[in-house]
Structure formats: structure tokens, C-alpha cells
Design a protein around this motif. Structure first.
Motif, PDB file in Angstrom:
ATOM      1  N   LYS A 294       0.843  -1.193   0.000  1.00  0.00           N
ATOM      2  CA  LYS A 294       0.000   0.000   0.000  1.00  0.00           C
ATOM      3  C   LYS A 294       0.876   1.240   0.000  1.00  0.00           C
ATOM      4  O   LYS A 294       2.060   1.185   0.368  1.00  0.00           O
ATOM      5  CB  LYS A 294      -0.921   0.017   1.225  1.00  0.00           C
ATOM      6  CG  LYS A 294      -1.917  -1.144   1.267  1.00  0.00           C
ATOM      7  CD  LYS A 294      -2.833  -1.054   2.478  1.00  0.00           C
ATOM      8  CE  LYS A 294      -3.750  -2.269   2.580  1.00  0.00           C
ATOM      9  NZ  LYS A 294      -4.705  -2.345   1.461  1.00  0.00           N
ATOM     10  N   LEU A 295       0.290   2.350  -0.428  1.00  0.00           N
ATOM     11  CA  LEU A 295       1.001   3.622  -0.421  1.00  0.00           C
ATOM     12  C   LEU A 295       0.917   4.246   0.961  1.00  0.00           C
ATOM     13  O   LEU A 295      -0.147   4.264   1.589  1.00  0.00           O
ATOM     14  CB  LEU A 295       0.403   4.568  -1.464  1.00  0.00           C
ATOM     15  CG  LEU A 295       0.611   4.173  -2.926  1.00  0.00           C
ATOM     16  CD1 LEU A 295      -0.129   5.135  -3.845  1.00  0.00           C
ATOM     17  CD2 LEU A 295       2.102   4.155  -3.271  1.00  0.00           C
ATOM     18  N   VAL A 296       2.038   4.761   1.424  1.00  0.00           N
ATOM     19  CA  VAL A 296       2.121   5.367   2.751  1.00  0.00           C
ATOM     20  C   VAL A 296       2.736   6.755   2.640  1.00  0.00           C
ATOM     21  O   VAL A 296       3.755   6.938   1.980  1.00  0.00           O
ATOM     22  CB  VAL A 296       2.973   4.498   3.701  1.00  0.00           C
ATOM     23  CG1 VAL A 296       3.199   5.205   5.036  1.00  0.00           C
ATOM     24  CG2 VAL A 296       2.306   3.143   3.927  1.00  0.00           C
ATOM     25  N   LYS A 297       2.109   7.723   3.283  1.00  0.00           N
ATOM     26  CA  LYS A 297       2.634   9.087   3.317  1.00  0.00           C
ATOM     27  C   LYS A 297       3.573   9.238   4.496  1.00  0.00           C
ATOM     28  O   LYS A 297       3.223   8.925   5.634  1.00  0.00           O
ATOM     29  CB  LYS A 297       1.492  10.095   3.431  1.00  0.00           C
ATOM     30  CG  LYS A 297       1.954  11.544   3.497  1.00  0.00           C
ATOM     31  CD  LYS A 297       0.772  12.490   3.640  1.00  0.00           C
ATOM     32  CE  LYS A 297       1.213  13.941   3.746  1.00  0.00           C
ATOM     33  NZ  LYS A 297       0.048  14.858   3.897  1.00  0.00           N
ATOM     34  N   PHE A 298       4.790   9.726   4.210  1.00  0.00           N
ATOM     35  CA  PHE A 298       5.787   9.951   5.247  1.00  0.00           C
ATOM     36  C   PHE A 298       6.072  11.443   5.387  1.00  0.00           C
ATOM     37  O   PHE A 298       6.107  12.179   4.397  1.00  0.00           O
ATOM     38  CB  PHE A 298       7.107   9.253   4.897  1.00  0.00           C
ATOM     39  CG  PHE A 298       7.050   7.754   4.933  1.00  0.00           C
ATOM     40  CD1 PHE A 298       7.282   7.065   6.106  1.00  0.00           C
ATOM     41  CD2 PHE A 298       6.782   7.039   3.771  1.00  0.00           C
ATOM     42  CE1 PHE A 298       7.240   5.681   6.136  1.00  0.00           C
ATOM     43  CE2 PHE A 298       6.749   5.649   3.791  1.00  0.00           C
ATOM     44  CZ  PHE A 298       6.972   4.970   4.976  1.00  0.00           C
ATOM     45  N   TYR A 299       6.320  11.858   6.619  1.00  0.00           N
ATOM     46  CA  TYR A 299       6.843  13.187   6.896  1.00  0.00           C
ATOM     47  C   TYR A 299       8.350  13.040   7.091  1.00  0.00           C
ATOM     48  O   TYR A 299       8.794  12.263   7.935  1.00  0.00           O
ATOM     49  CB  TYR A 299       6.196  13.782   8.147  1.00  0.00           C
ATOM     50  CG  TYR A 299       4.736  14.109   7.961  1.00  0.00           C
ATOM     51  CD1 TYR A 299       4.331  15.393   7.620  1.00  0.00           C
ATOM     52  CD2 TYR A 299       3.761  13.126   8.129  1.00  0.00           C
ATOM     53  CE1 TYR A 299       2.982  15.688   7.433  1.00  0.00           C
ATOM     54  CE2 TYR A 299       2.414  13.411   7.949  1.00  0.00           C
ATOM     55  CZ  TYR A 299       2.036  14.700   7.603  1.00  0.00           C
ATOM     56  OH  TYR A 299       0.700  14.989   7.422  1.00  0.00           O
ATOM     57  N   VAL A 300       9.128  13.763   6.288  1.00  0.00           N
ATOM     58  CA  VAL A 300      10.587  13.670   6.363  1.00  0.00           C
ATOM     59  C   VAL A 300      11.108  14.730   7.321  1.00  0.00           C
ATOM     60  O   VAL A 300      10.798  15.926   7.171  1.00  0.00           O
ATOM     61  CB  VAL A 300      11.219  13.844   4.968  1.00  0.00           C
ATOM     62  CG1 VAL A 300      12.741  13.763   5.060  1.00  0.00           C
ATOM     63  CG2 VAL A 300      10.686  12.778   4.008  1.00  0.00           C
ATOM     64  N   VAL A 301      11.881  14.292   8.316  1.00  0.00           N
ATOM     65  CA  VAL A 301      12.418  15.213   9.315  1.00  0.00           C
ATOM     66  C   VAL A 301      13.929  15.036   9.413  1.00  0.00           C
ATOM     67  O   VAL A 301      14.454  13.932   9.246  1.00  0.00           O
ATOM     68  CB  VAL A 301      11.766  14.998  10.697  1.00  0.00           C
ATOM     69  CG1 VAL A 301      10.262  15.246  10.628  1.00  0.00           C
ATOM     70  CG2 VAL A 301      12.028  13.603  11.224  1.00  0.00           C
ATOM     71  N   ARG A 302      14.612  16.143   9.726  1.00  0.00           N
ATOM     72  CA  ARG A 302      16.070  16.121   9.813  1.00  0.00           C
ATOM     73  C   ARG A 302      16.496  16.181  11.288  1.00  0.00           C
ATOM     74  O   ARG A 302      16.893  17.233  11.802  1.00  0.00           O
ATOM     75  CB  ARG A 302      16.666  17.302   9.043  1.00  0.00           C
ATOM     76  CG  ARG A 302      18.173  17.171   8.762  1.00  0.00           C
ATOM     77  CD  ARG A 302      18.710  18.488   8.236  1.00  0.00           C
ATOM     78  NE  ARG A 302      18.167  18.810   6.939  1.00  0.00           N
ATOM     79  CZ  ARG A 302      18.755  18.539   5.774  1.00  0.00           C
ATOM     80  NH1 ARG A 302      19.930  17.942   5.766  1.00  0.00           N
ATOM     81  NH2 ARG A 302      18.193  18.882   4.634  1.00  0.00           N
TER      82      ARG A 302
END
Length: 205
Positions: A140-148
Motif C-alpha cells: 500500500k502507499l504510505v505518506k511519510f513526513y521527512v524530518v532532519r
């Protein structure tokens, strides 16, 4: 005898970042839930003593899995039911060779770490995630929040992930179970890696 009732909300909500329209839509879903009851699962997913295989007990280890994200097998992914978002750490994103994949701008309110420190987003990205082993797999498609920020993990799967895959998790068994077209799929947690990470954290203190 019940003398009172206390209702609390902890660790915030993904709705804190959403628009009024999204919040109203969510409120309607909650209303429907109370009116008609929750939908029954597709298939029964249970845990037994057999699911304790290779698990060292007793334990308080986090549930860490090694799924396929995009075209990469990603190690050290923590499943965190307390997280209201799926997180992909920037160091991991840079190593995934995502040719042609660009981060989408994200103007949402920041997440907050322990201690109340805000975490700004580098952007968001939606990637396919594959769980399970043949023939019991699902993608399935999953939305990720990219954090540094620095983390011993490569990614964190939060409640949106659990909902998308209809996952049932068991911390005592260190295992996930989920429906697939062929039946119930499962992924076992990586207890050895979980303990190595915890030991490394203790050495830093």
C-alpha cells in the motif's frame, strides 16, 4: 461504585495539523461510528503461544520491523502506536536512491518531540510499503513526513500506517498481523536489533 469520569488526550493528534474542513469530516466519521458501530474486520487475527517463537521473555522491547519501502529493504523501523504520523528520517531518505522522487512542500504545523520541542518538516513523500512474505504479502502507499533529526531508527510507523494496513499488533509477541488477499500475513519484530539500540542509548546517558 463509580464516583466520576476522567477523559484525557495524550501526545497530541494528527488533526492539530489539518484544516477545519478535514476536522469536520473527521467529526462526521466519529458521529457515524457512535451511530452505527465500528465495522467488523475482514478476517480474524489472533495470537497464540506459537507466536512467542524466538521471543525472549519477559521483555519491554519496542517493536522493530524491516519492511520494503520503495525499492529498498529498510532496517530499524519502529512501530509506534503513540505517533500520529509516519516519519522518515532525512538520513534514510538520502540513502534510498529515490530517483525522480521529490519531497512535497509541507506547510503544516510541526510535530512535537518529548519535552515540547517542535520538529520542522523537510517535506512529505508517498512511497509504496510491502509487508509480509510470499504468498501472504500486501502493498500500500504510505505518506511519510521527512524530518532532519538524529534517531537510532530509520523510520517510524505511526497510527496512520496501522490503519492503512489494518494491522493488529502484539507487543508481548513482537509481531504484526494483517489481512492479505491470500489470508493473514505477519511480520515478526527484530528483538536483537531492538536490544542493541536500547543498550546504545544507555551508554550515551
Amino acid at each position: 461504585m463509580i464516583q466520576g469520569e476522567v477523559k484525557t488526550i495524550s501526545r497530541g493528534s494528527i488533526l492539530d495539523k489539518d484544516s477545519k474542513t478535514t476536522k469536520k469530516k473527521y467529526a462526521r466519521q466519529v458521529y457515524n461510528l457512535y451511530q452505527f458501530g465500528q465495522a467488523k474486520p475482514h478476517m480474524p487475527m489472533t495470537f497464540s503461544t506459537e507466536d512467542y517463537e524466538d521471543v525472549i521473555r519477559p521483555h519491554e522491547d519496542p517493536l522493530i520491523i524491516n519492511p520494503i519501502i520503495g525499492q529498498n529493504k529498510i532496517w530499524k523501523v519502529m512501530v509506534d502506536t503513540g505517533s500520529s504520523a509516519n516519519i522518515l528520517f532525512h538520513k534514510t531518505y538520502c540513502k534510498m536512491n529515490l530517483a525522480g522522487e521529490q519531497l512535497e512542500p509541507c506547510n503544516e504545523a510541526p510535530l512535537y518531540a518529548i519535552g515540547g520541542h517542535p520538529i520542522q518538516f523537510e517535506g512529505t513523500i508517498t512511497l509504496p510499503v510491502l509487508l509480509g512474505k510470499l504468498p501472504y504479502t500486501t502493498k500500500k502507499l504510505v505518506k511519510f513526513y521527512v524530518v532532519r533529526i538524529e534517531s537510532p531508527y530509520n523510520a517510524i510507523f505511526g497510527r496512520p500506517f496501522l490503519s492503512t494496513f489494518e494491522v493488529v499488533e502484539s507487543i508481548p509477541h513482537l509481531k504484526l498481523k494483517f489481512p492479505t488477499e491470500k489470508g493473514v500475513g505477519e511480520m515478526r519484530g527484530d528483538q536483537k536489533t531492538a536490544r542493541i539500540i536500547m543498550l546504545e542509548d544507555l551508554e550515551k546517558d
